[in-house]
Write a protein that holds these residues in place. Structure first.
Motif, PDB file in Angstrom:
ATOM      1  N   ILE A 157       0.833  -1.201   0.000  1.00 22.36           N
ATOM      2  CA  ILE A 157       0.000   0.000   0.000  1.00 22.36           C
ATOM      3  C   ILE A 157       0.870   1.254   0.000  1.00 22.36           C
ATOM      4  CG2 ILE A 157      -1.681   1.323   1.342  1.00 22.36           C
ATOM      5  CD1 ILE A 157      -2.843  -1.326   2.295  1.00 22.36           C
ATOM      6  N   GLY A 158       1.923   1.245   0.815  1.00 22.02           N
ATOM      7  CA  GLY A 158       2.832   2.389   0.826  1.00 22.02           C
ATOM      8  C   GLY A 158       3.505   2.596  -0.518  1.00 22.02           C
ATOM      9  N   ARG A 159       3.886   1.505  -1.158  1.00 23.41           N
ATOM     10  CA  ARG A 159       4.499   1.600  -2.480  1.00 23.41           C
ATOM     11  C   ARG A 159       3.517   2.133  -3.507  1.00 23.41           C
ATOM     12  NH1 ARG A 159       9.602   2.106  -4.484  1.00 23.41           N
ATOM     13  NH2 ARG A 159       9.611   1.468  -6.678  1.00 23.41           N
ATOM     14  N   LEU A 160       2.259   1.723  -3.389  1.00 26.90           N
ATOM     15  CA  LEU A 160       1.222   2.203  -4.296  1.00 26.90           C
ATOM     16  C   LEU A 160       1.036   3.708  -4.155  1.00 26.90           C
ATOM     17  CD1 LEU A 160      -1.142   1.343  -6.268  1.00 26.90           C
ATOM     18  CD2 LEU A 160      -2.581   1.315  -4.238  1.00 26.90           C
ATOM     19  N   VAL A 161       0.931   4.183  -2.922  1.00 25.43           N
ATOM     20  CA  VAL A 161       0.761   5.623  -2.690  1.00 25.43           C
ATOM     21  C   VAL A 161       1.994   6.389  -3.185  1.00 25.43           C
ATOM     22  CG1 VAL A 161       0.451   7.382  -0.909  1.00 25.43           C
ATOM     23  CG2 VAL A 161      -0.782   5.216  -0.742  1.00 25.43           C
ATOM     24  N   TYR A 162       3.172   5.843  -2.938  1.00 22.88           N
ATOM     25  CA  TYR A 162       4.417   6.484  -3.376  1.00 22.88           C
ATOM     26  C   TYR A 162       4.457   6.607  -4.905  1.00 22.88           C
ATOM     27  CZ  TYR A 162       9.450   7.044  -4.188  1.00 22.88           C
ATOM     28  OH  TYR A 162      10.671   7.492  -4.609  1.00 22.88           O
ATOM     29  N   THR A 163       4.091   5.542  -5.609  1.00 21.98           N
ATOM     30  CA  THR A 163       4.128   5.561  -7.074  1.00 21.98           C
ATOM     31  C   THR A 163       3.110   6.539  -7.644  1.00 21.98           C
ATOM     32  OG1 THR A 163       4.754   3.228  -7.022  1.00 21.98           O
ATOM     33  CG2 THR A 163       4.038   4.094  -9.131  1.00 21.98           C
ATOM     34  N   SER A 164       2.002   6.773  -6.929  1.00 17.24           N
ATOM     35  CA  SER A 164       0.970   7.672  -7.443  1.00 17.24           C
ATOM     36  C   SER A 164       1.441   9.119  -7.520  1.00 17.24           C
ATOM     37  CB  SER A 164      -0.278   7.587  -6.564  1.00 17.24           C
ATOM     38  OG  SER A 164      -0.050   8.149  -5.284  1.00 17.24           O
ATOM     39  N   PHE A 165       2.559   9.447  -6.874  1.00 17.27           N
ATOM     40  CA  PHE A 165       3.093  10.808  -6.923  1.00 17.27           C
ATOM     41  C   PHE A 165       4.114  10.991  -8.049  1.00 17.27           C
ATOM     42  CE2 PHE A 165       2.261  10.617  -2.151  1.00 17.27           C
ATOM     43  CZ  PHE A 165       1.025  11.235  -2.286  1.00 17.27           C
ATOM     44  N   PHE A 166       4.245   9.987  -8.915  1.00 13.59           N
ATOM     45  CA  PHE A 166       5.240  10.051  -9.985  1.00 13.59           C
ATOM     46  C   PHE A 166       4.575   9.940 -11.354  1.00 13.59           C
ATOM     47  CE2 PHE A 166       7.855   9.062  -6.413  1.00 13.59           C
ATOM     48  CZ  PHE A 166       9.108   9.571  -6.695  1.00 13.59           C
ATOM     49  N   ASN A 167       5.206  10.547 -12.318  1.00 12.08           N
ATOM     50  CA  ASN A 167       4.838  10.334 -13.717  1.00 12.08           C
ATOM     51  C   ASN A 167       5.687   9.174 -14.223  1.00 12.08           C
ATOM     52  OD1 ASN A 167       4.035  10.449 -16.354  1.00 12.08           O
ATOM     53  ND2 ASN A 167       5.117  12.355 -16.840  1.00 12.08           N
ATOM     54  N   LEU A 168       5.102   7.982 -14.178  1.00  6.85           N
ATOM     55  CA  LEU A 168       5.851   6.763 -14.483  1.00  6.85           C
ATOM     56  C   LEU A 168       5.117   5.993 -15.575  1.00  6.85           C
ATOM     57  CD1 LEU A 168       8.115   4.764 -13.946  1.00  6.85           C
ATOM     58  CD2 LEU A 168       6.785   3.827 -12.056  1.00  6.85           C
ATOM     59  N   SER A 169       5.577   6.170 -16.805  1.00  8.08           N
ATOM     60  CA  SER A 169       4.989   5.475 -17.950  1.00  8.08           C
ATOM     61  C   SER A 169       6.074   4.621 -18.598  1.00  8.08           C
ATOM     62  CB  SER A 169       4.424   6.476 -18.959  1.00  8.08           C
ATOM     63  OG  SER A 169       3.923   5.813 -20.099  1.00  8.08           O
ATOM     64  N   LEU A 170       5.826   3.322 -18.674  1.00  9.56           N
ATOM     65  CA  LEU A 170       6.836   2.414 -19.232  1.00  9.56           C
ATOM     66  C   LEU A 170       6.958   2.538 -20.735  1.00  9.56           C
ATOM     67  CD1 LEU A 170       6.156  -0.813 -17.125  1.00  9.56           C
ATOM     68  CD2 LEU A 170       7.711   1.094 -16.644  1.00  9.56           C
ATOM     69  N   THR A 171       5.980   3.146 -21.392  1.00  9.04           N
ATOM     70  CA  THR A 171       6.039   3.291 -22.860  1.00  9.04           C
ATOM     71  C   THR A 171       6.819   4.530 -23.282  1.00  9.04           C
ATOM     72  OG1 THR A 171       3.925   4.485 -22.856  1.00  9.04           O
ATOM     73  CG2 THR A 171       3.853   2.099 -23.160  1.00  9.04           C
TER      74      THR A 171
ATOM     75  N   GLU B 200       9.396  10.625 -12.871  1.00 10.84           N
ATOM     76  CA  GLU B 200       9.509  12.034 -12.480  1.00 10.84           C
ATOM     77  C   GLU B 200       8.479  12.342 -11.390  1.00 10.84           C
ATOM     78  OE1 GLU B 200       8.910  16.506 -14.412  1.00 10.84           O
ATOM     79  OE2 GLU B 200       8.530  14.697 -15.603  1.00 10.84           O
ATOM     80  N   PHE B 201       8.961  12.927 -10.298  1.00 16.16           N
ATOM     81  CA  PHE B 201       8.054  13.283  -9.210  1.00 16.16           C
ATOM     82  C   PHE B 201       7.176  14.458  -9.643  1.00 16.16           C
ATOM     83  CE2 PHE B 201       6.996  15.715  -5.391  1.00 16.16           C
ATOM     84  CZ  PHE B 201       6.382  14.734  -4.628  1.00 16.16           C
ATOM     85  N   VAL B 202       5.858  14.256  -9.562  1.00 16.92           N
ATOM     86  CA  VAL B 202       4.911  15.301  -9.981  1.00 16.92           C
ATOM     87  C   VAL B 202       3.941  15.672  -8.861  1.00 16.92           C
ATOM     88  CG1 VAL B 202       5.026  14.739 -12.441  1.00 16.92           C
ATOM     89  CG2 VAL B 202       3.374  13.542 -10.978  1.00 16.92           C
ATOM     90  N   GLY B 203       4.111  15.106  -7.675  1.00 14.25           N
ATOM     91  CA  GLY B 203       3.245  15.453  -6.561  1.00 14.25           C
ATOM     92  C   GLY B 203       1.819  14.968  -6.789  1.00 14.25           C
ATOM     93  N   LEU B 204       0.882  15.882  -6.678  1.00 11.63           N
ATOM     94  CA  LEU B 204      -0.541  15.558  -6.809  1.00 11.63           C
ATOM     95  C   LEU B 204      -1.052  15.738  -8.230  1.00 11.63           C
ATOM     96  CD1 LEU B 204      -1.858  17.271  -3.539  1.00 11.63           C
ATOM     97  CD2 LEU B 204      -1.343  14.844  -3.891  1.00 11.63           C
ATOM     98  N   GLU B 205      -0.163  15.803  -9.205  1.00 11.70           N
ATOM     99  CA  GLU B 205      -0.580  16.043 -10.582  1.00 11.70           C
ATOM    100  C   GLU B 205      -1.481  14.937 -11.111  1.00 11.70           C
ATOM    101  OE1 GLU B 205      -0.937  17.968 -14.253  1.00 11.70           O
ATOM    102  OE2 GLU B 205      -0.269  18.664 -12.278  1.00 11.70           O
ATOM    103  N   ASN B 206      -1.176  13.677 -10.766  1.00 12.01           N
ATOM    104  CA  ASN B 206      -2.029  12.578 -11.227  1.00 12.01           C
ATOM    105  C   ASN B 206      -3.451  12.707 -10.678  1.00 12.01           C
ATOM    106  OD1 ASN B 206      -0.156  11.113 -12.819  1.00 12.01           O
ATOM    107  ND2 ASN B 206       0.787  10.268 -10.970  1.00 12.01           N
ATOM    108  N   TYR B 207      -3.566  13.175  -9.456  1.00 16.49           N
ATOM    109  CA  TYR B 207      -4.895  13.354  -8.866  1.00 16.49           C
ATOM    110  C   TYR B 207      -5.620  14.544  -9.484  1.00 16.49           C
ATOM    111  CZ  TYR B 207      -3.176  10.045  -5.396  1.00 16.49           C
ATOM    112  OH  TYR B 207      -2.667   8.916  -4.790  1.00 16.49           O
ATOM    113  N   ARG B 208      -4.872  15.574  -9.873  1.00  9.60           N
ATOM    114  CA  ARG B 208      -5.504  16.707 -10.562  1.00  9.60           C
ATOM    115  C   ARG B 208      -6.022  16.281 -11.924  1.00  9.60           C
ATOM    116  NH1 ARG B 208      -5.198  19.957 -14.382  1.00  9.60           N
ATOM    117  NH2 ARG B 208      -3.313  18.949 -15.183  1.00  9.60           N
ATOM    118  N   ILE B 209      -5.227  15.473 -12.635  1.00  9.05           N
ATOM    119  CA  ILE B 209      -5.671  14.962 -13.938  1.00  9.05           C
ATOM    120  C   ILE B 209      -6.917  14.102 -13.760  1.00  9.05           C
ATOM    121  CG2 ILE B 209      -5.005  13.437 -15.848  1.00  9.05           C
ATOM    122  CD1 ILE B 209      -2.116  14.331 -15.407  1.00  9.05           C
TER     123      ILE B 209
END
Length: 314
Positions: free
Chosen positions: A53-67, A73-82
């Motif tokens: 769960i901690g790893r999941l929350v940590y990853t949600s703060f990054f722009n991490l696309s394997l493609t 890249e650390f983006v903070g709450l950007e994924n939640y804003r999107i």
């Protein structure tokens, strides 16, 4: 006298010496012993629950696309804003909530009826109780495939029955409303047996003497149900509701196998959208943010149920 004084002196010195380490372990307090015994379980829970769960929350703060081929890249709450501006997120979340609001009460009512039926004093109860295990033991994806065939427009069982009754067959999976109805009916059928098994276990704990005393007092079956059976079944019903609601919020297999989320995304759930972003699009950052929202929803519902239980016990 000298010998006795020497012996007394030696024994006093022995008592002043620090006890060996192994004897100190045997002289632990109750609190220390409890902590020591619970420590392995706590470490195990940390490894299989807290860390993921901690790893999941940590990853949600990054722009991490394997493609993309770019480093995380650390983006903070950007994924939640999107997420807040994503119409598909809101549609799939609403579909998930709607499935939960429809299928959980439906499975509870059907499961309660099945449990009462299985609890009747039949001469041979095992065939009835065994029939409760069949839908529960059936894999979710397999149930989705079976009911996708049941609701098929050309050779489905449902349309065949409708035609024999004089009604026109329905193109179930071309209409968002009919497709959603077919999915909900399938989920209710699949999960009602799980509810029935838990409620049946609760029925087995109700003393038979209560019904015998109610018969003596002249209470009918309906009154016995509402004044004896239902109040004593509340703990089992709450447990069934907690498990069923959490799994309803995580619905994936049945709609995925029946409609794939179509038409469009009208029957897609939040779990399917998470799967699409993480597995199909390999966007782990945004997919992790979606999974965090699902986790919060599940924990929020569980907290509400537990609050209701504590309020009733108080």
């Amino acid at each position: 006298m000298a010998v006795l004084s020497i012996s007394a002196t030696d024994s006093a010195k022995d008592s002043e010496r620090p006890s060996p380490v192994w004897t100190r372990w045997l002289d632990l307090s109750d609190r220390a012993m409890a902590v020591l015994l619970l420590l392995p379980a706590a470490v195990l829970l940390a490894l299989i629950i807290v860390y993921p769960i901690g790893r999941l929350v940590y990853t949600s703060f990054f722009n991490l696309s394997l493609t993309s081929g770019l480093p995380a890249e650390f983006v903070g709450l950007e994924n939640y804003r999107i997420m807040l501006d994503d119409p598909v997120f809101w549609e799939t979340t609403w579909n998930t909530v709607l499935i939960t609001l429809i299928t959980v009460p439906g499975a509870l009512l059907l499961g309660l009826g099945l449990a009462l039926l299985a609890n009747l004093p039949f001469a041979m109860q095992w065939p009835v109780r065994l029939s409760l295990l069949i839908p529960w033991a059936l894999p979710l994806s397999f149930a989705g495939l079976i009911f996708a065939w049941f609701f098929h427009y050309e050779y489905g069982v449902v349309n065949d029955v409708l035609n024999r009754l004089g009604f026109e067959g329905i193109i179930w999976f071309n209409s968002p409303n009919w497709a959603f109805a077919a999915i909900c009916l399938t989920i209710i059928w699949k999960t009602s047996s799980f509810m029935a098994l838990i409620i049946l276990a609760g029925l087995q704990t109700i003393p038979r003497s209560l019904y015998e005393a109610a018969d003596v007092d002249g209470a009918g079956r309906l009154r016995q149900f509402f004044e004896i059976t239902l109040p004593l079944l509340k703990p089992a019903i709450v447990v069934a509701l907690i498990f069923r609601t959490i799994t309803a919020l995580q619905t994936f297999d049945i709609p995925y196998m029946m409609t794939g989320g179509g038409p469009g995304s009208s029957t897609a759930t939040l779990a399917m959208y998470i799967h699409q972003n993480t597995v199909s699009f390999l966007d782990l950052g945004y997919g992790s943010a979606l999974a965090v929202v699902m986790f919060i929803l599940s924990m929020g519902v569980t907290a509400i149920y537990l609050r209701i239980i504590r309020t009733k016990e108080a």
